[in-house]
Design an enzyme around this catalytic site. Structure first.
Site, PDB file in Angstrom:
ATOM      1  N   ARG A  66     -15.409   7.036 -17.046  1.00 54.63           N
ATOM      2  CA  ARG A  66     -16.813   7.192 -16.660  1.00 54.63           C
ATOM      3  C   ARG A  66     -17.195   8.659 -16.483  1.00 54.63           C
ATOM      4  O   ARG A  66     -18.321   9.064 -16.799  1.00 54.63           O
ATOM      5  CB  ARG A  66     -17.072   6.419 -15.362  1.00 54.63           C
ATOM      6  CG  ARG A  66     -18.533   6.416 -14.963  1.00 54.63           C
ATOM      7  CD  ARG A  66     -18.792   5.377 -13.879  1.00 54.63           C
ATOM      8  NE  ARG A  66     -20.194   5.278 -13.521  1.00 54.63           N
ATOM      9  CZ  ARG A  66     -20.684   5.612 -12.338  1.00 54.63           C
ATOM     10  NH1 ARG A  66     -19.869   6.071 -11.390  1.00 54.63           N
ATOM     11  NH2 ARG A  66     -21.965   5.496 -12.088  1.00 54.63           N
ATOM     12  N   HIS A  70     -20.449  10.406 -18.146  1.00 55.37           N
ATOM     13  CA  HIS A  70     -21.496  11.104 -17.385  1.00 55.37           C
ATOM     14  C   HIS A  70     -21.546  12.591 -17.712  1.00 55.37           C
ATOM     15  O   HIS A  70     -22.595  13.219 -17.575  1.00 55.37           O
ATOM     16  CB  HIS A  70     -21.305  10.871 -15.882  1.00 55.37           C
ATOM     17  CG  HIS A  70     -21.774   9.527 -15.433  1.00 55.37           C
ATOM     18  ND1 HIS A  70     -22.242   9.276 -14.156  1.00 55.37           N
ATOM     19  CD2 HIS A  70     -21.878   8.355 -16.097  1.00 55.37           C
ATOM     20  CE1 HIS A  70     -22.586   7.997 -14.053  1.00 55.37           C
ATOM     21  NE2 HIS A  70     -22.371   7.413 -15.213  1.00 55.37           N
ATOM     22  N   ASN A  98     -24.281  10.094  -9.846  1.00 50.89           N
ATOM     23  CA  ASN A  98     -22.936  10.626  -9.597  1.00 50.89           C
ATOM     24  C   ASN A  98     -22.513  10.628  -8.129  1.00 50.89           C
ATOM     25  O   ASN A  98     -21.342  10.395  -7.819  1.00 50.89           O
ATOM     26  CB  ASN A  98     -22.845  12.068 -10.122  1.00 50.89           C
ATOM     27  CG  ASN A  98     -23.005  12.160 -11.628  1.00 50.89           C
ATOM     28  OD1 ASN A  98     -22.740  11.189 -12.339  1.00 50.89           O
ATOM     29  ND2 ASN A  98     -23.432  13.307 -12.114  1.00 50.89           N
ATOM     30  N   HIS A 198     -16.932  -1.523 -18.898  1.00 50.66           N
ATOM     31  CA  HIS A 198     -17.091  -2.111 -17.559  1.00 50.66           C
ATOM     32  C   HIS A 198     -16.118  -3.263 -17.302  1.00 50.66           C
ATOM     33  O   HIS A 198     -16.160  -3.858 -16.221  1.00 50.66           O
ATOM     34  CB  HIS A 198     -18.548  -2.577 -17.349  1.00 50.66           C
ATOM     35  CG  HIS A 198     -19.501  -1.427 -17.291  1.00 50.66           C
ATOM     36  ND1 HIS A 198     -20.757  -1.456 -17.837  1.00 50.66           N
ATOM     37  CD2 HIS A 198     -19.366  -0.195 -16.759  1.00 50.66           C
ATOM     38  CE1 HIS A 198     -21.355  -0.294 -17.644  1.00 50.66           C
ATOM     39  NE2 HIS A 198     -20.539   0.492 -17.001  1.00 50.66           N
TER      40      HIS A 198
END
Ligand code: HEM
Ligand SMILES: *[C@@H]1O[C@H](CO)[C@@H](O)[C@H](O)[C@H]1NC(C)=O
Ligand SMILES: *[C@@H]1O[C@H](CO)[C@@H](O)[C@H](O)[C@H]1NC(C)=O
Length: 241
Positions: A66, A70, A98, A198
């Site tokens: 992740r 990001h 975040n 996910h």
């Protein structure tokens, strides 16, 4: 004696041209063998640290994947998410998507110091994130791929860019999700495949409570399962797979 001097000056011009081409091309192609001469040990160095971090805590593999996502969605895969706030800019780490949510910075720092030991000053942190995300995926049983390398690290980061919605919130409509990925050159198919990530990691109940309690377009038995680990009203710190 004009020849040698003119040929050496054309050599100088050629060298200058190469210098200009290679230092000004910020859109150079990435390649899987970018470090094959300058740092062939980069892959084993990164993998050993990722392996030991994931052995300690499996979720860390998810967190590293992740972190890469990001980083990439805010001004490209440039390591900017790793930059802490300074006097000249407020970085991305406290941005909505975040804050209290992305993790793994300590592991990235460990990887960086391991990589610096085997080849000081060569490998970008942006590339380290890309390799660590791949290694995490493979270690947790996901697909493998060859990582293209050669990213440059950003020297700045931007809180406002990270908060601008380029990282889509969990409340997004489908068309917002599609557009946010399209803006990065990613298709609907890419988005669906990437969202498969996910299947690892965790989310805070605060990220999806409204959806499991208040929405009807969700598999009801899945919602019921999730409600058990995310009671409402309930503790704010709970997480679910
Ligand atoms: C499609 C749009 C996406 C949305 C709306 C979204 C949203 C979220 C949210 C809300 C969380 C939980 C954060 C928390 O509660 O702290 C999460 C976790 C996670 N996301 Fe996404 N995400 C998206 C796409 C992606 C992509 C493209 C990847 C990677 C390829 C990814 C990888 C992950 C991982 C691995 C976790 C678990 C992290 C951990 O356990 O530390 N997500 N995502
Ligand atoms: C980020 O989280 C910290 C700790 O929970 C909190 O004090 C701070 O207000 C948050 N920052 C933002 C910008 O939301
Ligand atoms: C569900 O919606 C109601 C009414 O808008 C709201 O009061 C409640 O807080 C929502 N529940 C969750 C878990 O968000």
């Amino acid at each position: 004696m004009a020849r040698p001097s003119s040929s050496s000056s054309s050599m100088a011009i050629l060298a200058l041209a190469f210098l200009v081409i290679f230092t000004s091309s910020s859109s150079a192609q990435l390649s899987t063998n970018f470090y094959s001469k300058s740092c062939p040990k980069v892959f084993t160095a990164v993998k050993s640290v990722v392996q030991s971090a994931v052995s300690k805590e499996r979720r860390m593999g998810a967190s590293l994947v992740r972190l890469f996502f990001h980083d990439c969605f805010v001004k490209g895969c440039d390591g900017s998410i790793l930059l802490e706030d300074t006097s000249s800019f407020t970085g991305e780490q406290t941005a909505g998507p975040n804050n209290n949510s992305v993790r793994g910075f300590n592991v990235v720092a460990k990887i960086k110091s391991q990589v610096e030991k085997v080849c000081p000053g060569i490998v970008s942190c942006a590339d380290i994130l890309a390799i660590a995300a791949r290694d995490s995926t493979v270690i947790l049983g996901g697909p493998n791929w060859n990582v293209k390398l050669g990213r440059r690290d950003s020297k700045t980061a931007s809180l406002s860019a990270a908060n601008s919605g380029v990282i889509p919130p969990p409340t997004s409509t489908l068309s917002n999700l599609i557009n946010r990925f399209k803006n990065k050159g990613l298709s609907v198919k890419d988005m669906v495949a990437l969202s498969g990530s996910h299947t690892i990691g965790q989310a805070r109940c605060t990220s999806f409570r409204a959806r499991i309690y208040n929405e009807t377009n969700i598999d009801s038995s899945f919602a019921a399962t999730r409600k058990k680990s995310c009671p409402f009203p309930g503790p704010s710190g709970n997480k679910a797979n």
